[in-house]
Scaffold this active site. Structure first.
Site, PDB file in Angstrom:
ATOM      1  N   HIS A   1      -7.796 -23.692  31.305  1.00 46.92           N
ATOM      2  CA  HIS A   1      -8.246 -23.939  30.138  1.00 46.92           C
ATOM      3  C   HIS A   1      -9.395 -22.976  29.876  1.00 46.92           C
ATOM      4  CE1 HIS A   1      -9.314 -26.536  26.567  1.00 46.92           C
ATOM      5  NE2 HIS A   1     -10.383 -26.081  26.910  1.00 46.92           N
ATOM      6  N   GLU A   2     -10.316 -22.973  30.645  1.00 46.93           N
ATOM      7  CA  GLU A   2     -11.688 -22.107  30.603  1.00 46.93           C
ATOM      8  C   GLU A   2     -11.090 -20.469  30.469  1.00 46.93           C
ATOM      9  OE1 GLU A   2     -14.241 -23.210  29.581  1.00 46.93           O
ATOM     10  OE2 GLU A   2     -13.501 -25.407  29.880  1.00 46.93           O
TER      11      GLU A   2
ATOM     12  N   HIS B   1      -9.949 -19.468  26.976  1.00 44.63           N
ATOM     13  CA  HIS B   1     -11.161 -19.208  26.139  1.00 44.63           C
ATOM     14  C   HIS B   1     -11.837 -17.665  26.757  1.00 44.63           C
ATOM     15  CE1 HIS B   1     -11.611 -23.031  24.203  1.00 44.63           C
ATOM     16  NE2 HIS B   1     -11.840 -23.550  25.407  1.00 44.63           N
TER      17      HIS B   1
END
Length: 365
Positions: A17-18, A21
């Site tokens: 997820h990170e 980003h």
């Protein structure tokens, strides 16, 4: 070992997820000064040319940091490569990239499952309807039903003569229709549990939002084996079908939570509960663990899309408002809303951790 594996899967999904980003920002030339997996004390740190990479003690979270509001930032406030100075679309791509990364990763996990473990294939149909899961505090639990029970009869319906897959699906649909049409009316059941004699139980369906249910999952009572995939195309096709089922499972769960929050909120699990579920599945088989990984990855994506402060969905909502208004909301208002949302989410996290831990210790979960 299974607990550590479950924690590792959660950490991997957070990392994915990170990383979404992070990649979306870097590919656009946006400055990123921190990439952290976990919270709390630093276990490992590496200072790159621009970004500090860190692994922290609690792997149940993470963040990507931007130097926009850093007092020690080496960049001038009007630097066009600071996130805050980028157009709304650029920032929207960064904020939504974590969700997209989890959704894509879930599909790749299913592809890997079918490629390595095999394609599920029904080899034998048994009589009755299987109950794989019973929800806590549900009419089914109150009636005495347990996970693994097989429903042989319900009212005047006989499900003990099922002989093929078509009949099994028809029986499943028939039982679901019986439940939906029997709100607050008792349904006598004949249930097979293990090798013992059939049990006679009575369940009373109740309304849950816009539907009537007894609080169980249902499945055909069948044996499934795994066979090697016949082609690469079959792997991707089966992965696509499984992906669609997992997405619908998450959407249905979210819909039930929103429609009947009071009764379903007690079934929500925090990190400890999710780790326990993963650990239990890790003791079963590899296919269950792959499915768990895909399910939680999609669940993480959907939860982050909720328009709540401090979640990706909250940031996305602010960006959409900015695009509509033609200018940003007042800075102090954004900060106040985000701080309040973060406090609420942290408080909820503490409550869920306490609830799940207590359930495990007392044996009720």
């Amino acid at each position: 070992m299974s607990v550590l594996l479950s924690i590792a899967i959660l950490a991997l999904l957070i990392l994915v997820h990170e990383a979404g980003h992070f990649a979306a920002a870097k590919l656009q030339g946006i400055h990123v000064n921190r990439f952290s997996l976990g919270f709390g004390p630093v276990l490992w740190r590496y200072q790159g040319k621009e970004t500090e990479y860190a692994i922290r003690a609690l792997p149940l979270g993470g963040y990507v940091g931007f130097p926009d509001e850093d007092d020690h930032s080496p960049y001038p406030p009007d630097d066009p490569d600071l996130l805050k100075n980028r157009p709304v679309l650029d920032r929207l791509v960064v904020m939504s990239a974590g969700v997209m990364a989890n959704l894509i990763f879930a599909y790749l996990v299913l592809v890997l499952m079918f490629a390595s473990v095999g394609i599920p294939s029904v080899t034998r149909i048994h009589p009755g309807i299987l109950i794989p899961q019973v929800m806590p505090d549900s009419p089914a639990e109150q009636a005495g039903l347990e996970a693994g029970d097989v429903v042989l009869q319900a009212a005047d319906r006989d499900y003990s003569r099922i002989a093929d897959e078509t009949a099994a699906l028809a029986a499943l649909n028939d039982f679901q229709a019986l439940i939906r049409s029997s709100e607050n009316r008792p349904i006598p059941l004949e249930v097979q549990r293990g090798e013992g004699d059939p049990l006679q139980l009575t369940v009373i369906p109740e309304a849950r939002g816009e539907t009537v249910a007894i609080g169980v999952t249902l499945a055909p009572n069948q044996e499934i084996t795994l066979r090697p995939a016949q082609s690469v195309a079959e792997i991707f096709t089966e992965a696509g079908n499984a992906y669609q089922r997992v997405v619908m499972l998450n959407l249905n769960g979210l819909q039930q939570l929103l429609q009947n929050f009071q009764s379903t909120a007690t079934q929500v699990s925090g990190p400890v509960g999710i780790v326990k579920i993963g650990a239990d599945l890790a003791r079963d088989d590899a296919a269950s663990l792959f499915n768990f990984t895909a399910l939680i990855s999609i669940n993480l994506a959907f939860l982050n899309l909720l328009p709540l402060p401090a979640l990706d969905g909250g940031h996305i909502a602010f960006l959409i408002l900015e695009a509509i208004r033609g200018k940003r909301l007042p800075k102090h208002l954004e900060e106040r809303v985000m701080q309040t949302g973060l406090a609420v989410l942290l408080g909820l996290g503490v409550v869920l951790i306490f609830k799940d831990t207590l359930a495990i210790v007392t044996g009720s979960g």
